[in-house]
Scaffold this motif. Structure first.
Motif, short mmCIF file in Angstrom:
data_model
loop_
_atom_site.label_atom_id
_atom_site.label_comp_id
_atom_site.label_asym_id
_atom_site.label_seq_id
_atom_site.Cartn_x
_atom_site.Cartn_y
_atom_site.Cartn_z
N LEU A 153 11.55 1.03 4.46
CA LEU A 153 10.35 1.50 5.13
C LEU A 153 9.44 1.16 4.02
O LEU A 153 8.39 0.47 4.28
N ARG A 154 9.82 1.42 2.91
CA ARG A 154 8.70 1.15 1.77
C ARG A 154 8.37 -0.56 1.48
O ARG A 154 7.40 -0.76 0.99
N ALA A 155 9.70 -1.24 2.04
CA ALA A 155 9.42 -2.59 1.70
C ALA A 155 8.89 -3.57 2.72
O ALA A 155 8.71 -4.59 2.80
N LYS A 156 8.38 -2.94 3.91
CA LYS A 156 7.81 -3.34 4.95
C LYS A 156 6.56 -4.10 4.39
O LYS A 156 5.79 -3.24 3.82
N PRO A 157 6.11 -5.30 5.07
CA PRO A 157 4.80 -5.72 4.54
C PRO A 157 3.59 -4.92 4.64
O PRO A 157 2.75 -5.02 3.67
N GLU A 158 3.47 -4.27 5.64
CA GLU A 158 2.43 -3.36 5.99
C GLU A 158 2.43 -2.08 5.22
O GLU A 158 1.22 -1.59 5.03
N HIS A 159 3.33 -2.14 4.02
CA HIS A 159 3.43 -0.83 3.15
C HIS A 159 3.41 -1.37 1.74
O HIS A 159 3.58 -0.44 0.78
N ALA A 160 3.20 -2.60 1.56
CA ALA A 160 3.27 -3.08 0.28
C ALA A 160 1.92 -2.50 -0.55
O ALA A 160 0.84 -2.56 0.06
N PRO A 161 2.03 -2.68 -1.92
CA PRO A 161 0.86 -2.37 -2.59
C PRO A 161 -0.16 -3.07 -2.50
O PRO A 161 -0.07 -4.24 -2.19
N ARG A 162 -1.46 -2.55 -2.49
CA ARG A 162 -2.61 -3.23 -2.11
C ARG A 162 -3.04 -3.96 -3.42
O ARG A 162 -2.92 -3.51 -4.45
N GLU A 163 -3.57 -5.26 -3.28
CA GLU A 163 -3.98 -5.82 -4.50
C GLU A 163 -5.08 -5.41 -5.28
O GLU A 163 -6.16 -4.73 -4.60
N GLY A 164 -5.02 -5.12 -6.39
CA GLY A 164 -5.81 -4.69 -7.37
C GLY A 164 -5.79 -3.04 -7.51
O GLY A 164 -6.42 -2.17 -7.94
N GLU A 165 -4.73 -2.49 -6.51
CA GLU A 165 -4.53 -1.11 -6.65
C GLU A 165 -3.16 -0.69 -7.46
O GLU A 165 -2.32 -1.55 -7.42
N ASP A 166 -3.30 0.13 -8.19
CA ASP A 166 -1.97 0.49 -9.19
C ASP A 166 -1.23 1.79 -8.42
O ASP A 166 -1.51 2.90 -8.36
N GLU A 167 -0.34 1.27 -7.40
CA GLU A 167 0.39 2.19 -6.63
C GLU A 167 1.79 1.51 -6.11
O GLU A 167 1.89 0.11 -6.25
N LYS A 168 2.82 2.32 -5.78
CA LYS A 168 4.17 1.72 -5.63
C LYS A 168 4.14 1.23 -4.27
O LYS A 168 5.06 0.59 -3.68
N TRP A 169 3.51 1.93 -3.23
CA TRP A 169 3.29 1.34 -1.85
C TRP A 169 1.81 1.53 -1.51
O TRP A 169 0.80 2.02 -2.17
N ASN A 170 1.56 1.23 -0.24
CA ASN A 170 0.26 1.05 0.27
C ASN A 170 -0.10 2.52 0.66
O ASN A 170 0.44 3.38 1.65
N ALA A 171 -1.00 3.25 -0.09
CA ALA A 171 -1.32 4.58 -0.04
C ALA A 171 -2.04 4.84 1.20
O ALA A 171 -1.83 6.09 1.34
N GLU A 172 -2.37 4.04 1.94
CA GLU A 172 -3.01 4.27 3.10
C GLU A 172 -2.06 4.31 4.53
O GLU A 172 -2.34 4.92 5.32
N THR A 173 -0.97 3.51 4.27
CA THR A 173 -0.15 3.20 5.32
C THR A 173 1.12 3.98 5.26
O THR A 173 1.72 4.52 6.18
N PHE A 174 1.68 3.81 3.96
CA PHE A 174 3.10 4.35 3.75
C PHE A 174 3.28 5.81 4.05
O PHE A 174 4.11 6.22 4.60
N PRO A 175 2.52 6.80 3.41
CA PRO A 175 2.73 8.26 3.51
C PRO A 175 2.80 8.62 4.95
O PRO A 175 3.68 9.50 5.34
N ARG A 176 2.06 8.14 5.63
CA ARG A 176 1.91 8.42 7.21
C ARG A 176 3.22 7.81 7.85
O ARG A 176 4.06 8.67 8.54
N ALA A 177 3.62 6.77 7.68
CA ALA A 177 4.93 6.29 8.17
C ALA A 177 6.15 6.77 7.78
O ALA A 177 7.13 7.14 8.45
N CYS A 178 6.27 7.13 6.45
CA CYS A 178 7.30 8.17 5.82
C CYS A 178 7.26 9.41 6.42
O CYS A 178 8.42 10.05 7.04
#
Length: 168
Positions: A93-118
């Motif tokens: 789930l974390r590796a899905k392209p829509e949850h990849a860390p955003r460019e320029g952000e210091d994050e393990k996953w996309n903080a906008e999409t991943f928590p909801r999907a999780c």
């Protein structure tokens, strides 16, 4: 080390289940119930100091009041059962392209999409489907409630080690 200890450890490790967590979601305003709970606790404390003939009865009444107050607070919340994904499923789930860390952000996953999907992947769907949960979240929860709910799901799945377990 004895064979008995090894067998016990092996059994415990192989019997390990995925963690679960009941997130307590407020479904009613708990302000009055929490105030009554505080008053009931204070009443019980005071009753325990009594030394007169009615002290025992006062303690019993205060304990009954406290139990009712606890039940009233509990009635303001609905448990939302969460079950951790299998580690491989969490990583997928974390590796899905829509949850990849955003460019320029210091994050393990996309903080906008991943928590909801999780959350949607972890919530028990016995009462509401994933689509119903998504609709409920969007139409009923504040930003803070969403954040708290999603963080509970991510924390349950990430299983970060606890600093409270001694290393010695």
């Amino acid at each position: 080390m004895s064979n008995t200890k090894k067998a016990g450890r092996r059994e415990r490790l192989l019997a390990r289940r995925r963690p679960t967590f009941d997130y307590q979601l407020a479904v009613e305003d708990d302000t009055a119930a929490v105030a009554e709970l505080a008053a009931a606790k204070e009443s019980l404390e005071l009753a325990r100091f009594r030394e007169d003939d009615a002290a025992e009865q006062a303690v019993a009444e205060a304990e009954e009041r406290l139990e009712k107050a606890r039940a009233a607070v509990a009635a303001c919340y609905e448990p939302v059962p969460l079950v951790a994904l299998e580690p491989k499923a969490f990583e997928a789930l974390r590796a899905k392209p829509e949850h990849a860390p955003r460019e320029g952000e210091d994050e393990k996953w996309n903080a906008e999409t991943f928590p909801r999907a999780c959350f949607l992947a972890s919530v028990d769907t016995a009462d509401l489907s994933a689509d119903e949960w998504a609709g409920f979240i969007d139409s009923n929860l504040s930003a803070g409630e969403k954040e708290s709910l999603f963080l509970a799901a991510v924390g349950l799945n990430a299983r970060w080690p606890s600093g409270s377990i001694p290393n010695d």
